[in-house]
Design an enzyme around this catalytic site. Structure first.
Site, PDB file in Angstrom:
ATOM      1  N   LYS A 295       0.639   7.253   1.093  1.00 32.20           N
ATOM      2  CA  LYS A 295       0.591   8.663   0.712  1.00 32.20           C
ATOM      3  C   LYS A 295      -0.472   8.915  -0.346  1.00 32.20           C
ATOM      4  CE  LYS A 295       5.439   9.490   1.885  1.00 32.20           C
ATOM      5  NZ  LYS A 295       6.779   9.928   1.398  1.00 32.20           N
TER       6      LYS A 295
ATOM      7  N   LEU B 141       0.843  -1.198   0.000  1.00 29.92           N
ATOM      8  CA  LEU B 141       0.000   0.000   0.000  1.00 29.92           C
ATOM      9  C   LEU B 141       0.875   1.244   0.000  1.00 29.92           C
ATOM     10  CD1 LEU B 141      -2.717  -0.853   2.705  1.00 29.92           C
ATOM     11  CD2 LEU B 141      -2.916  -1.066   0.217  1.00 29.92           C
TER      12      LEU B 141
ATOM     13  N   ASP C 298      16.480  -3.918  20.327  1.00 30.37           N
ATOM     14  CA  ASP C 298      15.449  -4.364  19.381  1.00 30.37           C
ATOM     15  C   ASP C 298      14.671  -5.547  19.950  1.00 30.37           C
ATOM     16  OD1 ASP C 298      15.880  -2.540  17.327  1.00 30.37           O
ATOM     17  OD2 ASP C 298      17.338  -3.799  16.303  1.00 30.37           O
TER      18      ASP C 298
ATOM     19  N   PHE D  33       7.020   3.443  13.263  1.00 30.32           N
ATOM     20  CA  PHE D  33       7.565   4.681  12.718  1.00 30.32           C
ATOM     21  C   PHE D  33       7.964   5.642  13.842  1.00 30.32           C
ATOM     22  CE2 PHE D  33       4.800   3.044   9.358  1.00 30.32           C
ATOM     23  CZ  PHE D  33       5.657   3.089   8.272  1.00 30.32           C
TER      24      PHE D  33
ATOM     25  N   ARG E 216       0.333  11.900  10.888  1.00 31.27           N
ATOM     26  CA  ARG E 216       0.372  12.680   9.637  1.00 31.27           C
ATOM     27  C   ARG E 216      -0.228  11.897   8.477  1.00 31.27           C
ATOM     28  NH1 ARG E 216       5.413  14.210  11.841  1.00 31.27           N
ATOM     29  NH2 ARG E 216       6.575  12.773  10.497  1.00 31.27           N
TER      30      ARG E 216
END
Length: 366
Positions: free
Chosen positions: A72, A69, A170, A94, A101
């Site tokens: 944006k 996908l 991690d 992220f 946003r």
């Protein structure tokens, strides 16, 4: 079927923490939809490769499906919104603010699906002075103090901190995130409502340091080397070099282990030193053991101590470890779909686990 059969997960994470979390859910039967940009998860390009796939990528993304996908674009966002409506868990990795946003921050996703459990994974969390600081595993280890005691055998007087052998921050975040998601799913069964989870690699790593950090937690001095941690300077919790340049560790401070080894070596007079406070008081015993272990090969020492009831271990490389009888007997390396996989540490009695295939980029429709 797996314990998580029927749970549907939307995974927008890349690299390690998020994919590790969602892979462990897929291993237990959850349906995991990995959302990838048109170029794919960058981990797909990280070698080495086996059967056409990155081994790293395969061992973090097995059993998932891939949906490409472009978030944006309107079409990409519409497709993701539709997937969210039928999901139980939403995982993103992220930097703070990115998902908001794109129109898929916690409040927006909750408005679409009030029952969803939303997990954000980032280096330093969604708030705090470091929240916007770009970082991967090693930088997090450095800022958490973890790297300061990840040094060479001579400590700070020698080579100082070294590049970590494993990405501890991690992995800590992946495991912490999994625990949090499962707790939230249990909570949802009681409340009927989803939840938001802010998982930081930094926060996840700090509890691992509680034993090592010692007095520093209470405002005291910090250890500056592995040899200065709370168990450092202990003869029977140390690494020794053998005659062939390979290494062996003594890994148990119980006095019975010191008694068994030192008696066998003809030095029962040194047993009392093993009971002394770790540090300078044990230095003569450490010096003796260094000199002694340097007289035989690693394999010879392994044979010598096999029947002595001593907590010891040869330091194996990964190839030796993976080829061990123990790994084979516990089925920890599995070959399937033409690839080798590390089996999950979580396996339940009466259930047979087989690894799911590694998704091809965009193998599923949105």
């Amino acid at each position: 079927m797996g314990k998580l059969s029927g749970i549907r997960v939307i995974d927008l994470s890349q690299f390690l923490p998020g994919p590790m979390l969602t892979m462990m859910m897929a291993d237990q039967g959850a349906t995991v939809i990995k959302i990838e940009p048109p170029a794919g998860d960058p981990a797909r390009e990280q070698g080495p490769f086996e059967a056409g796939h990155s081994i790293w990528f395969a061992n973090l993304n097995r059993g998932k499906s891939s949906v490409v996908l472009d978030l944006k674009s309107d079409a990409g966002r519409d497709a993701l919104a539709e997937l969210v409506r039928g999901a139980d868990v939403f995982v993103e990795g992220f930097r703070p603010g990115v998902m908001a946003r794109l129109g898929f921050g916690w409040q927006a996703v909750q408005a679409i699906n009030p029952r969803i459990v939303y997990c954000s994974l980032s280096a330093f969390g969604q708030s705090g002075a470091l929240s916007d600081h770009p970082a991967h595993d090693m930088a997090v280890q450095a800022l958490a103090g973890f790297l300061s005691v990840n040094d060479g055998p001579e400590g700070k007087g020698g080579i100082g901190p070294v590049v970590p052998g494993v990405p501890a921050a991690d992995v800590a975040a992946g495991l912490t995130g999994l625990s949090a998601v499962l707790m939230a799913l249990i909570g949802r069964e009681r409340s009927g409502q989803g939840d938001y989870i802010d998982i930081a690699m930094f926060d996840s790593l700090l509890p691992w340091c509680a034993h090592t950090a010692g007095a520093a937690i209470a405002g005291g001095p910090a250890p500056t080397s592995a040899s200065q941690r709370s168990l450092g300077g202990a003869a029977f919790y140390n690494v020794y070099t053998c005659a062939d340049g390979r290494h062996i560790v003594l890994g148990g401070r119980e006095i019975k282990f010191a008694r068994h080894l030192l008696t066998a070596l003809g030095r029962p007079d040194l047993i009392a030193l093993a009971q002394a406070e770790a540090g300078p008081a044990q230095a003569p015993l450490i010096a003796y053991l260094r000199e002694t272990f340097a007289t035989r090969s690693r394999d010879a020492w392994e044979s010598y101590m096999a029947d002595l009831d001593v907590a010891f271990a040869p330091v194996l490389d990964f190839a030796e470890a993976f080829a061990s009888d123990h790994v084979a007997q516990r089925g920890l390396i599995v070959e399937a779909h033409g690839r080798h996989q590390i089996a999950p540490a979580i396996r339940f009695a009466g259930e047979t686990w087989t690894p799911g295939p590694v998704p091809e980029l965009g193998d599923s429709m949105p």
